[in-house]
Motif scaffolding. Structure first.
Motif, PDB file in Angstrom:
ATOM      1  N   SER A   1      54.441  22.429  26.535  1.00  0.00           N
ATOM      2  CA  SER A   1      54.582  23.008  27.817  1.00  0.00           C
ATOM      3  C   SER A   1      53.705  22.888  28.986  1.00  0.00           C
ATOM      4  CB  SER A   1      54.996  24.470  27.342  1.00  0.00           C
ATOM      5  OG  SER A   1      56.049  24.663  26.468  1.00  0.00           O
ATOM      6  N   LEU A   2      52.487  23.177  28.587  1.00  0.00           N
ATOM      7  CA  LEU A   2      51.469  23.113  29.581  1.00  0.00           C
ATOM      8  C   LEU A   2      51.226  21.698  30.201  1.00  0.00           C
ATOM      9  CD1 LEU A   2      48.486  25.404  28.048  1.00  0.00           C
ATOM     10  CD2 LEU A   2      49.985  25.753  29.974  1.00  0.00           C
ATOM     11  N   LYS A   3      51.467  20.600  29.282  1.00  0.00           N
ATOM     12  CA  LYS A   3      51.248  19.025  29.689  1.00  0.00           C
ATOM     13  C   LYS A   3      52.360  18.828  30.583  1.00  0.00           C
ATOM     14  CE  LYS A   3      48.746  17.348  25.813  1.00  0.00           C
ATOM     15  NZ  LYS A   3      48.805  16.268  24.666  1.00  0.00           N
TER      16      LYS A   3
ATOM     17  N   LEU B   1      54.261  20.780  32.566  1.00  0.00           N
ATOM     18  CA  LEU B   1      53.973  21.618  33.820  1.00  0.00           C
ATOM     19  C   LEU B   1      53.050  21.027  34.645  1.00  0.00           C
ATOM     20  CD1 LEU B   1      54.991  24.388  34.877  1.00  0.00           C
ATOM     21  CD2 LEU B   1      52.860  25.450  33.949  1.00  0.00           C
ATOM     22  N   GLN B   2      51.935  20.478  33.894  1.00  0.00           N
ATOM     23  CA  GLN B   2      50.911  19.982  34.687  1.00  0.00           C
ATOM     24  C   GLN B   2      51.632  18.316  35.420  1.00  0.00           C
ATOM     25  OE1 GLN B   2      47.619  20.621  35.330  1.00  0.00           O
ATOM     26  NE2 GLN B   2      47.897  18.842  36.844  1.00  0.00           N
TER      27      GLN B   2
ATOM     28  N   TYR C   1      53.139  26.436  39.732  1.00  0.00           N
ATOM     29  CA  TYR C   1      52.327  25.839  38.450  1.00  0.00           C
ATOM     30  C   TYR C   1      51.547  27.109  37.849  1.00  0.00           C
ATOM     31  CZ  TYR C   1      48.785  23.840  35.842  1.00  0.00           C
ATOM     32  OH  TYR C   1      47.590  23.288  34.700  1.00  0.00           O
TER      33      TYR C   1
ATOM     34  N   LYS D   1      53.695  29.759  36.277  1.00  0.00           N
ATOM     35  CA  LYS D   1      54.398  29.323  34.999  1.00  0.00           C
ATOM     36  C   LYS D   1      53.357  29.354  33.800  1.00  0.00           C
ATOM     37  CE  LYS D   1      57.975  28.599  32.623  1.00  0.00           C
ATOM     38  NZ  LYS D   1      59.030  29.745  32.582  1.00  0.00           N
ATOM     39  N   LYS D   2      52.067  28.723  34.434  1.00  0.00           N
ATOM     40  CA  LYS D   2      50.931  28.584  33.231  1.00  0.00           C
ATOM     41  C   LYS D   2      50.596  29.919  32.841  1.00  0.00           C
ATOM     42  CE  LYS D   2      46.119  26.926  32.936  1.00  0.00           C
ATOM     43  NZ  LYS D   2      45.134  26.493  33.529  1.00  0.00           N
TER      44      LYS D   2
ATOM     45  N   ILE E   1      53.179  31.057  30.160  1.00  0.00           N
ATOM     46  CA  ILE E   1      52.941  30.375  28.961  1.00  0.00           C
ATOM     47  C   ILE E   1      51.779  30.901  28.154  1.00  0.00           C
ATOM     48  CG2 ILE E   1      52.354  28.089  27.723  1.00  0.00           C
ATOM     49  CD1 ILE E   1      53.930  26.785  30.478  1.00  0.00           C
ATOM     50  N   LEU E   2      50.477  30.957  28.781  1.00  0.00           N
ATOM     51  CA  LEU E   2      49.360  31.441  28.118  1.00  0.00           C
ATOM     52  C   LEU E   2      49.645  33.070  27.685  1.00  0.00           C
ATOM     53  CD1 LEU E   2      46.788  30.019  30.467  1.00  0.00           C
ATOM     54  CD2 LEU E   2      47.530  29.111  28.171  1.00  0.00           C
TER      55      LEU E   2
END
Length: 117
Positions: free
Chosen positions: A88-90, A92-93, A106, A109-110, A113-114
């Motif tokens: 998910s983080l990849k 998003l990046q 960004y 949403k990050k 996720i965290l």
């Protein structure tokens, strides 16, 4: 490779000109320059082809204008959330790097996720 913080990609494009058979062109570009929100197989673009060298072309814009979602929430609406936070983080990046979302979207949403960890 990046140019002005946007990734440069290698594309294999199928070009169809009136009265000529379709042919393929390998093209290196930043997709963000194409005024396209989503670049995927089947999307049609307006192009200008060099009459002297049909392998040289410029991608202008999608044949059908694409609408940018108002926020990342609309972009992700209805999509199944990946269970893997690293993926998910990849993803998003990648969206940030390609100009699909703003730095504020960004960061928001990050944090979401965290928080699920």
């Amino acid at each position: 490779m990046q140019v002005n913080r946007a990734h440069v990609y290698d594309f294999l494009l199928e070009v169809k000109l009136p009265g000529r058979p379709a042919y393929q062109v390998k093209h290196k570009s930043r997709a963000i320059d194409w005024n396209a929100f989503i670049v995927e197989p089947g999307v049609r673009f307006k192009v200008k082809v060099d009459p002297g060298d049909p392998q040289q072309l410029v991608v202008l814009e999608p044949v059908t204008p694409q609408q940018r979602p108002e926020s990342i929430h609309k972009l992700l609406a209805g999509l199944e959330r990946p269970s893997d936070p690293v993926k998910s983080l990849k993803d998003l990046q990648s969206m940030l790097d390609n100009g699909l979302i703003t730095p504020d979207e960004y960061a928001q949403k990050k944090a979401e996720i965290l928080a699920r960890l």
